[in-house]
Scaffold this motif. Structure first.
Motif, short mmCIF file in Angstrom:
data_model
loop_
_atom_site.label_atom_id
_atom_site.label_comp_id
_atom_site.label_asym_id
_atom_site.label_seq_id
_atom_site.Cartn_x
_atom_site.Cartn_y
_atom_site.Cartn_z
N THR A 1 13.96 3.94 -2.57
CA THR A 1 13.43 2.68 -2.05
C THR A 1 13.71 1.57 -3.06
O THR A 1 13.52 1.77 -4.27
N TYR A 2 14.16 0.43 -2.56
CA TYR A 2 14.53 -0.71 -3.41
C TYR A 2 13.82 -1.97 -2.93
O TYR A 2 13.56 -2.12 -1.73
N VAL A 3 13.59 -2.91 -3.86
CA VAL A 3 13.28 -4.28 -3.47
C VAL A 3 14.58 -5.06 -3.64
O VAL A 3 15.24 -4.96 -4.68
N GLU A 4 14.96 -5.79 -2.55
CA GLU A 4 16.23 -6.55 -2.59
C GLU A 4 15.91 -8.03 -2.73
O GLU A 4 15.09 -8.56 -1.97
N THR B 1 7.79 9.31 -6.71
CA THR B 1 7.47 8.54 -7.92
C THR B 1 7.48 7.05 -7.60
O THR B 1 8.49 6.53 -7.13
N PHE B 2 6.34 6.40 -7.85
CA PHE B 2 6.27 4.95 -7.66
C PHE B 2 6.66 4.30 -8.99
O PHE B 2 5.90 4.34 -9.95
N PHE C 1 0.85 -1.19 0.00
CA PHE C 1 0.00 0.00 0.00
C PHE C 1 0.89 1.25 0.00
O PHE C 1 1.81 1.37 0.82
N GLY C 2 0.60 2.16 -0.94
CA GLY C 2 1.43 3.37 -1.09
C GLY C 2 1.52 4.19 0.19
O GLY C 2 2.57 4.75 0.51
N ARG D 1 15.36 -0.41 -7.83
CA ARG D 1 14.76 0.79 -7.25
C ARG D 1 13.28 0.89 -7.62
O ARG D 1 12.94 0.80 -8.79
N ILE D 2 12.41 1.05 -6.61
CA ILE D 2 10.97 1.12 -6.88
C ILE D 2 10.37 2.49 -6.56
O ILE D 2 9.23 2.75 -6.91
N ASN D 3 11.13 3.34 -5.86
CA ASN D 3 10.56 4.65 -5.51
C ASN D 3 11.69 5.65 -5.26
O ASN D 3 12.77 5.28 -4.80
#
Ligand code: COA
Length: 161
Positions: free
Chosen positions: A95-98, A64-65, A31-32, A106-108
Motif C-alpha cells: 500500500t502506498y500514499v501517492e 506492517t503499518f 483507520f487500520g 509505501r505505508i503498508n
C-alpha cells in the motif's frame, strides 16, 4: 478446459482510494480496519483471477503499518501472486500514499494466504504460477520460506501453543 498455469501479470491488481472523513480513526489517520478491508479485497481479487474460483483468506502475515495516511490522500494498493501451492496461494499486497506528482511512498505491506474453494467449499487445485522475472523467482523463494513458518505456526495454534 482448465488452465494449467498462469503468469503473475495475469492476476495483478491495483486499486486507488481517497481517504475520506468516514475512513479516519480518533487520531485523524486512516483507520487500520478500513485499510485491512481494502487490502483483503485486493488479495481476494488477485486470488480469484489466478484460480478462477471462490477463495477465502486462510491467514495474513507480516501485516506492517509503516506510516499513517491522512484525509484527502490518495491510497494505492497493489496485489500480486508470489507463491502457489496445491490449493493455497500467497498474495503480496503493498500500500502506498501517492502525491500530486505521482511519487509513491509505501505505508503498508502484507502477505495473504488465500485458499481456492470448490462448490462444496472444499480446497481445490489451482493453476501453477509461471515465473518470468528475477524478482518473481526471488519472491517465490521467500514465499517457500514463509510457508514453512506458517505450517509450524498453524500446528502450534491447533496444539494451543
Ligand atoms: C482455509 C480453509 C479452507 C482450509 O481448510 P483445511 O480443511 O485446513 O484444508 P487443508 O488442510 O487441506 O488446507 C488447504 C490449503 O490451505 C493451506 N492452509 C490451511 N490453513 C492455512 C493457514 N492458516 N495458513 C496458511 N495456509 C493454510 C494448506 O497448507 C493447504 O495448502 P495447499 O493445498 O497449497 O497444500 C479453512 O481453514 C477455512 O475455511 N478457514 C476459514 C477461512 C475464512 O472463513 N476466512 C475468512 C475470515 S472472515
Amino acid at each position: 478446459m482448465s488452465i494449467e498455469a498462469k503468469t503473475v501479470d495475469e492476476s495483478r491488481v491495483e486499486t486507488v482510494h481517497i481517504v475520506r472523513p468516514n475512513h479516519l480513526n480518533g487520531a485523524n489517520r486512516l483507520f487500520g480496519g478500513i485499510l485491512m478491508q481494502w487490502i483483503d479485497e485486493v488479495a481476494g481479487i488477485v486470488a480469484k483471477r489466478h484460480s478462477m474460483c471462490n477463495v477465502t483468506t486462510a491467514s495474513v502475515d507480516n501485516l506492517t503499518f509503516l506510516q499513517g495516511a491522512y484525509q484527502n490522500e490518495m491510497v494505492v494498493i497493489k496485489g500480486k501472486m508470489t507463491w502457489v501451492g496445491s490449493s493455497s496461494m500467497e498474495v503480496c499486497v503493498d500500500t502506498y500514499v501517492e502525491n500530486h506528482l505521482g511519487a509513491r511512498n509505501r505505508i503498508n505491506n502484507a502477505h495473504f494466504m488465500m485458499v481456492a474453494l470448490d462448490e462444496n467449499d472444499r480446497p481445490v487445485k489451482v493453476p501453477r504460477l509461471i515465473l518470468q522475472t528475477e524478482d518473481e523467482h526471488l519472491a517465490w523463494a521467500h514465499g517457500e520460506e514463509r510457508r514453512r513458518i506458517r505450517i509450524q505456526r498453524k500446528k502450534d495454534k491447533l496444539d494451543g501453543i
